[in-house]
Design a protein around this motif. Sequence first.
Motif, PDB file in Angstrom:
ATOM      1  N   ASP A 174      31.302  36.687  26.835  1.00 45.13           N
ATOM      2  CA  ASP A 174      31.385  37.913  27.626  1.00 45.13           C
ATOM      3  C   ASP A 174      32.798  38.094  28.167  1.00 45.13           C
ATOM      4  N   VAL A 175      33.157  39.340  28.456  1.00 50.97           N
ATOM      5  CA  VAL A 175      34.510  39.708  28.877  1.00 50.97           C
ATOM      6  C   VAL A 175      34.467  40.333  30.275  1.00 50.97           C
ATOM      7  N   HIS A 176      35.403  39.917  31.128  1.00 47.65           N
ATOM      8  CA  HIS A 176      35.505  40.450  32.487  1.00 47.65           C
ATOM      9  C   HIS A 176      36.924  40.960  32.705  1.00 47.65           C
ATOM     10  N   VAL A 177      37.052  42.180  33.216  1.00 48.19           N
ATOM     11  CA  VAL A 177      38.363  42.802  33.417  1.00 48.19           C
ATOM     12  C   VAL A 177      38.657  42.915  34.912  1.00 48.19           C
ATOM     13  N   CYS A 178      39.823  42.385  35.304  1.00 48.78           N
ATOM     14  CA  CYS A 178      40.270  42.458  36.689  1.00 48.78           C
ATOM     15  C   CYS A 178      41.425  43.453  36.803  1.00 48.78           C
ATOM     16  N   GLU A 179      41.813  43.763  38.004  1.00 51.32           N
ATOM     17  CA  GLU A 179      42.933  44.670  38.240  1.00 51.32           C
ATOM     18  C   GLU A 179      44.240  43.894  38.169  1.00 51.32           C
ATOM     19  N   GLY A 180      45.209  44.423  37.388  1.00 54.67           N
ATOM     20  CA  GLY A 180      46.529  43.806  37.387  1.00 54.67           C
ATOM     21  C   GLY A 180      47.030  43.430  36.006  1.00 54.67           C
ATOM     22  N   ASN A 181      48.196  42.788  35.978  1.00 54.73           N
ATOM     23  CA  ASN A 181      48.816  42.370  34.720  1.00 54.73           C
ATOM     24  C   ASN A 181      48.515  40.901  34.445  1.00 54.73           C
ATOM     25  N   HIS A 182      49.372  40.235  33.672  1.00 54.20           N
ATOM     26  CA  HIS A 182      49.102  38.839  33.307  1.00 54.20           C
ATOM     27  C   HIS A 182      49.034  37.925  34.525  1.00 54.20           C
ATOM     28  N   ALA A 183      49.699  38.318  35.590  1.00 51.88           N
ATOM     29  CA  ALA A 183      49.691  37.510  36.806  1.00 51.88           C
ATOM     30  C   ALA A 183      48.582  37.937  37.767  1.00 51.88           C
ATOM     31  N   PHE A 184      47.540  38.630  37.249  1.00 50.16           N
ATOM     32  CA  PHE A 184      46.474  39.116  38.133  1.00 50.16           C
ATOM     33  C   PHE A 184      45.817  37.982  38.903  1.00 50.16           C
ATOM     34  N   TRP A 185      45.763  36.793  38.282  1.00 47.44           N
ATOM     35  CA  TRP A 185      45.106  35.660  38.929  1.00 47.44           C
ATOM     36  C   TRP A 185      45.798  35.257  40.224  1.00 47.44           C
ATOM     37  N   GLN A 186      47.106  35.540  40.343  1.00 48.90           N
ATOM     38  CA  GLN A 186      47.812  35.166  41.561  1.00 48.90           C
ATOM     39  C   GLN A 186      47.322  35.968  42.758  1.00 48.90           C
ATOM     40  N   ALA A 187      47.048  37.252  42.532  1.00 50.57           N
ATOM     41  CA  ALA A 187      46.592  38.112  43.619  1.00 50.57           C
ATOM     42  C   ALA A 187      45.073  38.131  43.740  1.00 50.57           C
ATOM     43  N   ASP A 188      44.385  37.850  42.648  1.00 47.47           N
ATOM     44  CA  ASP A 188      42.934  38.052  42.604  1.00 47.47           C
ATOM     45  C   ASP A 188      42.192  36.788  42.184  1.00 47.47           C
ATOM     46  N   ILE A 189      42.834  35.626  42.336  1.00 53.80           N
ATOM     47  CA  ILE A 189      42.235  34.402  41.822  1.00 53.80           C
ATOM     48  C   ILE A 189      40.897  34.087  42.488  1.00 53.80           C
ATOM     49  N   ILE A 190      40.780  34.361  43.782  1.00 51.96           N
ATOM     50  CA  ILE A 190      39.527  34.066  44.470  1.00 51.96           C
ATOM     51  C   ILE A 190      38.388  34.866  43.862  1.00 51.96           C
ATOM     52  N   ARG A 191      38.646  36.143  43.586  1.00 56.84           N
ATOM     53  CA  ARG A 191      37.575  36.995  43.069  1.00 56.84           C
ATOM     54  C   ARG A 191      37.106  36.549  41.702  1.00 56.84           C
ATOM     55  N   TRP A 192      38.039  36.310  40.765  1.00 55.50           N
ATOM     56  CA  TRP A 192      37.567  35.976  39.421  1.00 55.50           C
ATOM     57  C   TRP A 192      37.002  34.568  39.351  1.00 55.50           C
ATOM     58  N   LEU A 193      37.524  33.657  40.160  1.00 61.53           N
ATOM     59  CA  LEU A 193      36.944  32.318  40.174  1.00 61.53           C
ATOM     60  C   LEU A 193      35.570  32.321  40.839  1.00 61.53           C
ATOM     61  N   GLN A 194      35.366  33.219  41.776  1.00 63.46           N
ATOM     62  CA  GLN A 194      34.038  33.339  42.377  1.00 63.46           C
ATOM     63  C   GLN A 194      33.030  33.895  41.375  1.00 63.46           C
ATOM     64  N   VAL A 195      33.491  34.767  40.475  1.00 59.39           N
ATOM     65  CA  VAL A 195      32.606  35.225  39.392  1.00 59.39           C
ATOM     66  C   VAL A 195      32.203  34.028  38.532  1.00 59.39           C
ATOM     67  N   ALA A 196      33.176  33.186  38.191  1.00 59.29           N
ATOM     68  CA  ALA A 196      32.870  31.981  37.417  1.00 59.29           C
ATOM     69  C   ALA A 196      31.894  31.089  38.172  1.00 59.29           C
ATOM     70  N   GLN A 197      32.113  30.930  39.462  1.00 56.84           N
ATOM     71  CA  GLN A 197      31.226  30.102  40.282  1.00 56.84           C
ATOM     72  C   GLN A 197      29.812  30.670  40.302  1.00 56.84           C
ATOM     73  N   THR A 198      29.702  31.987  40.418  1.00 60.96           N
ATOM     74  CA  THR A 198      28.390  32.634  40.432  1.00 60.96           C
ATOM     75  C   THR A 198      27.640  32.386  39.129  1.00 60.96           C
ATOM     76  N   ILE A 199      28.360  32.487  38.000  1.00 62.20           N
ATOM     77  CA  ILE A 199      27.731  32.244  36.697  1.00 62.20           C
ATOM     78  C   ILE A 199      27.275  30.791  36.599  1.00 62.20           C
ATOM     79  N   VAL A 200      28.104  29.869  37.061  1.00 61.42           N
ATOM     80  CA  VAL A 200      27.741  28.453  37.032  1.00 61.42           C
ATOM     81  C   VAL A 200      26.480  28.201  37.844  1.00 61.42           C
ATOM     82  N   GLU A 201      26.443  28.740  39.050  1.00 57.93           N
ATOM     83  CA  GLU A 201      25.281  28.506  39.923  1.00 57.93           C
ATOM     84  C   GLU A 201      24.022  29.146  39.350  1.00 57.93           C
TER      85      GLU A 201
END
Length: 206
Positions: A174-201
């Motif tokens: 599955d594919v998930h799209v966040c806001e931003g460029n290649h460095a989106f994880w720097q500004a939005d890392i909590i959000r996308w990692l929380q998505v990963a955490q939610t899927i794991v749980e």
Amino acid sequence: MILFGFPHCGDFSESYHAWSGELPASIRFHGVELLQTGLSMREVYSARWEQALEEAVLSISKQLVPNEEYVFVGHCWGSLLAFEVSHRLMGAGLREPSHLFLSGCSAPHLLRTRSEAGGLQKEDFGCQPVGEYRPPVDREQLRSRISVFTGNKDEHAMIDQLSEWSRYTSKICDVHVCEGNHAFWQADIIRWLQVAQTIVEREYMT
């Protein structure tokens, strides 16, 4: 459940620190440690790449517990490393990760070289292979589910191509799209990692 975080271009410890400290007690976070630092896509044809694979496999193997689920998280170079380490573990007869959470990385057969990335800024070249990267064509698909993350302006991992990761697994991709460029994880890392955490749980902790 063990969640392994792979290093990438930039500051590895800062990237995962704030998020991993809030994980529930049932999920153990382990940062994959390499003796080498400052590695990037530039290294994928060098002895340093092979050494990084060996170091990562050794680091992970020491943490695995029989019958315990585990998953991988990586960004950019770390995504490719996580993917290749999964194959190394499978080839060694070890259980593969249940899930790969891959961010900011095109499917291996679609990785663009530096020569093809003329529109990118010079500082982005560390996220581009020097030459054409091609995984072996005859190896078995992984049996890990794959979730791919990208920024909607990421020139390294184009949204319309990310479904190509599905050819490398026999499970769901599955594919998930966040806001931003290649460095989106720097500004939005909590959000996308929380998505990963939610899927794991949801998928592995019930």
